[in-house]
Design an enzyme around this catalytic site. Structure first.
Site, PDB file in Angstrom:
ATOM      1  N   TYR A 141      -2.406  77.511   2.788  1.00  0.00           N
ATOM      2  CA  TYR A 141      -1.691  78.217   1.607  1.00  0.00           C
ATOM      3  C   TYR A 141      -1.216  80.220   1.982  1.00  0.00           C
ATOM      4  CZ  TYR A 141      -0.527  74.910  -2.615  1.00  0.00           C
ATOM      5  OH  TYR A 141      -0.293  74.428  -3.048  1.00  0.00           O
ATOM      6  N   LYS A 192      -9.654  65.109   6.093  1.00  0.00           N
ATOM      7  CA  LYS A 192      -8.867  64.829   6.812  1.00  0.00           C
ATOM      8  C   LYS A 192      -9.794  65.181   8.664  1.00  0.00           C
ATOM      9  CE  LYS A 192      -5.342  62.471   8.190  1.00  0.00           C
ATOM     10  NZ  LYS A 192      -5.731  60.224   7.737  1.00  0.00           N
ATOM     11  N   ASP A 252      -2.845  66.880  -8.714  1.00  0.00           N
ATOM     12  CA  ASP A 252      -1.439  66.170  -9.301  1.00  0.00           C
ATOM     13  C   ASP A 252      -1.254  65.268 -10.036  1.00  0.00           C
ATOM     14  OD1 ASP A 252      -0.463  68.559  -9.566  1.00  0.00           O
ATOM     15  OD2 ASP A 252       2.086  68.180  -9.609  1.00  0.00           O
TER      16      ASP A 252
END
Ligand code: IPM
Ligand code: MG
Length: 359
Positions: A141, A192, A252
């Site tokens: 971000y 990951k 979410d």
């Protein structure tokens, strides 16, 4: 001594849901000796319209001088074609980074009253209580370099940088381990690490910090598997800790387990427990101004504010109980409504919570 809160309604449904949370705060001030002063400021698209910036200096100053920030939501179709540097979302990201709110706590709790409102089978989600700890001021971000450049052959190329320093991973790790200490003492770190070096380091730092918390059972999961496990068997999780972008996506996903994203609050904290509190949902411009939005996520964000920044566990629990009372009365906004419930609007739900507080 009174505490100062800055209220930033933002865009879309922001003003409607925040108004309900302010009603709750007013009631706590009047009837329960909470001593907070509220000031209002502009952020997001509405701030851009008025000042040319999604995060005006005045708002940032107010936020820096306050004990806590209550935010509605930012964004909307109207501003989608703006340059990315002045889009509403930049207002929110700017607040997070300027206030150094690196630790984002996103609880996903299923209220038993809503077990049938989830799109997942009741037995998969009933009793669900997960805490997602999302790193909020780093990762892809905010990583530099970023942008869209033109290559020699005139083709455009977009690029972002997924980047974490050890110190950034360490501080979020400590928040996650401390959070797990107060819960079931199980922490799952999501990365990951099989593909991305940045999260290979993430995993190594998590393991290192875990030595300071021998009571915590630390596990690791790749983010793709974590997404699958969240919908397959979500109750296996207690606390999850992950990077900024993975946390955005997984929270979410976890939200839908609870019936509606309209139910989930969040807290974004700095190292001194100063925080910004906001529902995890967006500005939902398609239902703005229709008295349809669910204000409970914002009201529950007030509960988190009371707990973490205003030092009142007692009032936090009161607000959470009042929300439960409203649910027990079968009052439902459209997003959590099923046949047989009593449908209420944003205002109606806010009034019901206030009435439950006063009862
Ligand atoms: C969230 C939102 C924000 C994010 C947007 C509005 C910038 O999706 O808080 O989850 O991506 O962090
Ligand atoms: Mg998000």
């Amino acid at each position: 001594m009174s505490k100062k809160i800055v209220v930033l309604a933002g865009d879309g449904i922001g003003s409607e849901i925040v108004a309900q949370a302010v009603k709750v705060l007013d009631c706590l001030n009047q009837d329960f000796d909470l001593n907070v002063e509220m000031e209002h400021g502009l952020v997001g698209g509405s701030a851009y319209d008025e000042t040319g910036s999604p995060l005006p200096e005045a708002t940032l100053t107010l936020a820096k001088e306050s004990d806590a920030v209550l935010l509605g939501a930012v964004g909307g179709y109207k501003w989608e074609s703006l340059d990315i540097a002045v889009r509403p979302e930049k207002g929110l990201l700017g607040l997070r980074s300027e206030l150094e709110l690196f630790a984002n706590l996103r609880p996903a709790i299923l209220y038993p009253q809503l077990a049938h409102a989830s799109t997942l089978k009741e037995d998969v989600v009933s009793g669900l209580d997960i805490m997602i700890v999302r790193e909020l001021t780093g990762g892809i971000y905010f990583g530099q370099p970023r942008g869209i450049r033109t290559l020699d052959n005139n083709e455009k190329q977009g690029f972002n940088t997924f980047i974490y320093k050890e110190s950034e991973i360490e501080r979020i790790a400590h928040v996650a381990f401390e959070t797990a200490m107060k819960r079931d003492k199980r922490l799952c770190s999501v990365d990951k690490a099989n593909v991305l070096e940045c999260t290979e380091l993430w995993r190594a730092v998590m393991i290192r910090v875990s030595k300071e918390y021998p009571e915590i059972e630390l596990s690791h999961m790749y983010v793709d598997n974590a997404a699958m496990q969240l919908v397959r068997a979500p109750k296996q999780f207690d606390v999850m800790v992950t990077t900024n972008m993975f946390g955005d996506i997984l929270s979410d996903c976890a939200a839908m387990l609870t019936g509606s994203i309209g139910m989930l609050p969040s807290a974004s904290m700095d190292k001194n427990q100063k925080g910004m509190y906001e529902p995890i949902h967006g500005s939902a411009p398609y239902i703005a101004g229709q008295d349809m939005a669910n204000p409970l996520a914002t009201i529950l964000s007030v509960a988190m504010m009371l707990r973490y920044s205003l030092g009142s566990e007692e009032l936090a629990v009161k607000v959470e109980k009042a929300v439960e009372t409203a649910l027990n009365q079968n009052l439902r906004t459209a997003d959590i409504y099923t046949d047989g419930d009593i449908k209420v609007g944003t205002e109606g739900m806010g009034d019901a919570v206030v009435a439950a507080l006063k009862a």
